[in-house]
Scaffold this motif. Structure first.
Motif, PDB file in Angstrom:
ATOM      1  N   TRP A  30      -5.423 -12.196 -10.414  1.00 17.70           N
ATOM      2  CA  TRP A  30      -5.944 -11.719  -9.135  1.00 17.70           C
ATOM      3  C   TRP A  30      -6.319 -12.897  -8.239  1.00 17.70           C
ATOM      4  O   TRP A  30      -5.988 -12.907  -7.042  1.00 17.70           O
ATOM      5  CB  TRP A  30      -7.150 -10.816  -9.393  1.00 17.70           C
ATOM      6  CG  TRP A  30      -7.804 -10.313  -8.150  1.00 17.70           C
ATOM      7  CD1 TRP A  30      -7.335  -9.373  -7.281  1.00 17.70           C
ATOM      8  CD2 TRP A  30      -9.061 -10.742  -7.630  1.00 17.70           C
ATOM      9  NE1 TRP A  30      -8.220  -9.195  -6.254  1.00 17.70           N
ATOM     10  CE2 TRP A  30      -9.293 -10.021  -6.448  1.00 17.70           C
ATOM     11  CE3 TRP A  30     -10.012 -11.654  -8.065  1.00 17.70           C
ATOM     12  CZ2 TRP A  30     -10.435 -10.203  -5.692  1.00 17.70           C
ATOM     13  CZ3 TRP A  30     -11.149 -11.821  -7.307  1.00 17.70           C
ATOM     14  CH2 TRP A  30     -11.352 -11.099  -6.131  1.00 17.70           C
ATOM     15  N   MET A  31      -6.999 -13.922  -8.813  1.00 20.67           N
ATOM     16  CA  MET A  31      -7.383 -15.098  -8.022  1.00 20.67           C
ATOM     17  C   MET A  31      -6.145 -15.852  -7.531  1.00 20.67           C
ATOM     18  O   MET A  31      -6.107 -16.310  -6.395  1.00 20.67           O
ATOM     19  CB  MET A  31      -8.253 -16.040  -8.862  1.00 20.67           C
ATOM     20  CG  MET A  31      -9.658 -15.545  -9.091  1.00 20.67           C
ATOM     21  SD  MET A  31     -10.650 -15.624  -7.610  1.00 20.67           S
ATOM     22  CE  MET A  31     -10.825 -17.373  -7.434  1.00 20.67           C
ATOM     23  N   THR A  32      -5.130 -15.973  -8.383  1.00 23.84           N
ATOM     24  CA  THR A  32      -3.906 -16.669  -7.992  1.00 23.84           C
ATOM     25  C   THR A  32      -3.216 -15.965  -6.836  1.00 23.84           C
ATOM     26  O   THR A  32      -2.737 -16.593  -5.894  1.00 23.84           O
ATOM     27  CB  THR A  32      -2.953 -16.769  -9.197  1.00 23.84           C
ATOM     28  OG1 THR A  32      -3.629 -17.439 -10.256  1.00 23.84           O
ATOM     29  CG2 THR A  32      -1.701 -17.542  -8.848  1.00 23.84           C
ATOM     30  N   ARG A  38      -3.195 -16.725   1.014  1.00 24.06           N
ATOM     31  CA  ARG A  38      -3.781 -17.544   2.075  1.00 24.06           C
ATOM     32  C   ARG A  38      -2.917 -18.748   2.440  1.00 24.06           C
ATOM     33  O   ARG A  38      -3.128 -19.349   3.485  1.00 24.06           O
ATOM     34  CB  ARG A  38      -5.167 -18.031   1.652  1.00 24.06           C
ATOM     35  CG  ARG A  38      -6.216 -16.953   1.816  1.00 24.06           C
ATOM     36  CD  ARG A  38      -7.585 -17.534   1.619  1.00 24.06           C
ATOM     37  NE  ARG A  38      -8.124 -16.960   0.388  1.00 24.06           N
ATOM     38  CZ  ARG A  38      -8.911 -17.567  -0.460  1.00 24.06           C
ATOM     39  NH1 ARG A  38      -9.270 -18.787  -0.248  1.00 24.06           N
ATOM     40  NH2 ARG A  38      -9.340 -16.973  -1.531  1.00 24.06           N
ATOM     41  N   GLU A  39      -1.983 -19.140   1.578  1.00 23.61           N
ATOM     42  CA  GLU A  39      -1.138 -20.301   1.855  1.00 23.61           C
ATOM     43  C   GLU A  39      -0.153 -20.000   2.980  1.00 23.61           C
ATOM     44  O   GLU A  39       0.193 -18.854   3.226  1.00 23.61           O
ATOM     45  CB  GLU A  39      -0.348 -20.694   0.608  1.00 23.61           C
ATOM     46  CG  GLU A  39      -1.184 -21.332  -0.465  1.00 23.61           C
ATOM     47  CD  GLU A  39      -0.359 -21.663  -1.699  1.00 23.61           C
ATOM     48  OE1 GLU A  39       0.827 -21.267  -1.767  1.00 23.61           O
ATOM     49  OE2 GLU A  39      -0.917 -22.304  -2.597  1.00 23.61           O
ATOM     50  N   SER A  40       0.297 -21.071   3.631  1.00 19.68           N
ATOM     51  CA  SER A  40       1.315 -20.880   4.664  1.00 19.68           C
ATOM     52  C   SER A  40       2.634 -20.502   3.996  1.00 19.68           C
ATOM     53  O   SER A  40       2.890 -20.889   2.854  1.00 19.68           O
ATOM     54  CB  SER A  40       1.483 -22.152   5.487  1.00 19.68           C
ATOM     55  OG  SER A  40       1.851 -23.228   4.642  1.00 19.68           O
ATOM     56  N   PRO A  41       3.479 -19.757   4.695  1.00 20.65           N
ATOM     57  CA  PRO A  41       4.732 -19.320   4.077  1.00 20.65           C
ATOM     58  C   PRO A  41       5.674 -20.498   3.852  1.00 20.65           C
ATOM     59  O   PRO A  41       5.574 -21.533   4.503  1.00 20.65           O
ATOM     60  CB  PRO A  41       5.315 -18.338   5.092  1.00 20.65           C
ATOM     61  CG  PRO A  41       4.693 -18.712   6.380  1.00 20.65           C
ATOM     62  CD  PRO A  41       3.334 -19.258   6.053  1.00 20.65           C
ATOM     63  N   ARG A  42       6.597 -20.329   2.918  1.00 23.29           N
ATOM     64  CA  ARG A  42       7.584 -21.369   2.646  1.00 23.29           C
ATOM     65  C   ARG A  42       8.513 -21.509   3.840  1.00 23.29           C
ATOM     66  O   ARG A  42       8.809 -20.529   4.525  1.00 23.29           O
ATOM     67  CB  ARG A  42       8.399 -21.000   1.416  1.00 23.29           C
ATOM     68  CG  ARG A  42       7.577 -21.019   0.159  1.00 23.29           C
ATOM     69  CD  ARG A  42       8.445 -20.719  -1.031  1.00 23.29           C
ATOM     70  NE  ARG A  42       7.648 -20.761  -2.243  1.00 23.29           N
ATOM     71  CZ  ARG A  42       7.958 -20.153  -3.351  1.00 23.29           C
ATOM     72  NH1 ARG A  42       9.064 -19.435  -3.414  1.00 23.29           N
ATOM     73  NH2 ARG A  42       7.196 -20.244  -4.397  1.00 23.29           N
ATOM     74  N   PRO A  43       9.010 -22.726   4.092  1.00 25.65           N
ATOM     75  CA  PRO A  43       9.899 -22.908   5.241  1.00 25.65           C
ATOM     76  C   PRO A  43      11.240 -22.205   5.020  1.00 25.65           C
ATOM     77  O   PRO A  43      11.767 -22.170   3.918  1.00 25.65           O
ATOM     78  CB  PRO A  43      10.092 -24.418   5.332  1.00 25.65           C
ATOM     79  CG  PRO A  43       9.660 -24.964   4.024  1.00 25.65           C
ATOM     80  CD  PRO A  43       8.717 -23.982   3.427  1.00 25.65           C
ATOM     81  N   ARG A  44      11.748 -21.638   6.098  1.00 23.44           N
ATOM     82  CA  ARG A  44      13.050 -20.978   6.038  1.00 23.44           C
ATOM     83  C   ARG A  44      14.147 -22.029   6.032  1.00 23.44           C
ATOM     84  O   ARG A  44      13.897 -23.192   6.360  1.00 23.44           O
ATOM     85  CB  ARG A  44      13.188 -20.039   7.247  1.00 23.44           C
ATOM     86  CG  ARG A  44      12.182 -18.873   7.210  1.00 23.44           C
ATOM     87  CD  ARG A  44      12.455 -17.861   8.304  1.00 23.44           C
ATOM     88  NE  ARG A  44      12.477 -18.450   9.631  1.00 23.44           N
ATOM     89  CZ  ARG A  44      11.426 -18.549  10.424  1.00 23.44           C
ATOM     90  NH1 ARG A  44      10.261 -18.104  10.033  1.00 23.44           N
ATOM     91  NH2 ARG A  44      11.529 -19.086  11.615  1.00 23.44           N
ATOM     92  N   PRO A  45      15.383 -21.678   5.677  1.00 26.46           N
ATOM     93  CA  PRO A  45      16.461 -22.684   5.620  1.00 26.46           C
ATOM     94  C   PRO A  45      16.669 -23.415   6.940  1.00 26.46           C
ATOM     95  O   PRO A  45      16.947 -24.620   6.947  1.00 26.46           O
ATOM     96  CB  PRO A  45      17.693 -21.862   5.247  1.00 26.46           C
ATOM     97  CG  PRO A  45      17.162 -20.690   4.516  1.00 26.46           C
ATOM     98  CD  PRO A  45      15.821 -20.386   5.140  1.00 26.46           C
ATOM     99  N   GLU A  46      16.513 -22.747   8.066  1.00 21.96           N
ATOM    100  CA  GLU A  46      16.723 -23.432   9.345  1.00 21.96           C
ATOM    101  C   GLU A  46      15.566 -24.381   9.687  1.00 21.96           C
ATOM    102  O   GLU A  46      15.690 -25.217  10.573  1.00 21.96           O
ATOM    103  CB  GLU A  46      16.945 -22.431  10.486  1.00 21.96           C
ATOM    104  CG  GLU A  46      15.819 -21.453  10.714  1.00 21.96           C
ATOM    105  CD  GLU A  46      15.964 -20.166   9.912  1.00 21.96           C
ATOM    106  OE1 GLU A  46      15.134 -19.280  10.124  1.00 21.96           O
ATOM    107  OE2 GLU A  46      16.867 -20.052   9.084  1.00 21.96           O
TER     108      GLU A  46
END
Length: 116
Positions: A30-32, A38-46
């Motif tokens: 649950w904590m993970t 809350r983390e920023s999303p992973r960058p997209r391929p572009e």
């Protein structure tokens, strides 16, 4: 003899410990998930980094030589390490790579006989 006899209390204790371990594992998951949310999303391929227009950057090999350590006249106080900071290096005119002397192990304390 009574201590060796099976007891329902011991079974209850082990069951409570197992439930506690499962609760800790569930709390960890649950904590993970909260931290990941809350983390920023992973960058997209572009959004990934691109090569520069002139192509890949290539490695440059050069030999560097250090500046001379200042000579101290006899009788004067020796320099401290703090007075020797920011000693620049410069490009060596020779393109030949420095080699270890023959018969040397090449490292301090390497176990070899060294250059005798």
């Amino acid at each position: 003899m009574q201590l060796a006899a099976p007891s329902g209390l011991m079974s209850l204790f082990l069951f409570i410990v197992a439930v506690g371990v499962l609760a800790l594992l569930a709390g960890g998951f649950w904590m993970t998930s909260r931290v990941r949310y809350r983390e920023s999303p992973r960058p997209r391929p572009e959004e990934q980094p691109k090569l520069p227009p002139e192509g890949p950057v290539h490695e440059v090999r050069e030999n560097r030589e250090s500046a001379e350590i200042p000579r101290i006249p006899k009788g004067e106080r020796p320099l401290t390490p703090y007075e020797l900071t920011n000693m620049d290096t410069r490009t060596n005119a020779s393109k030949e790579r420095p080699r270890w002397s023959k018969g040397s192990s090449g490292s301090f304390g390497g176990g070899g006989l060294g250059a005798h």
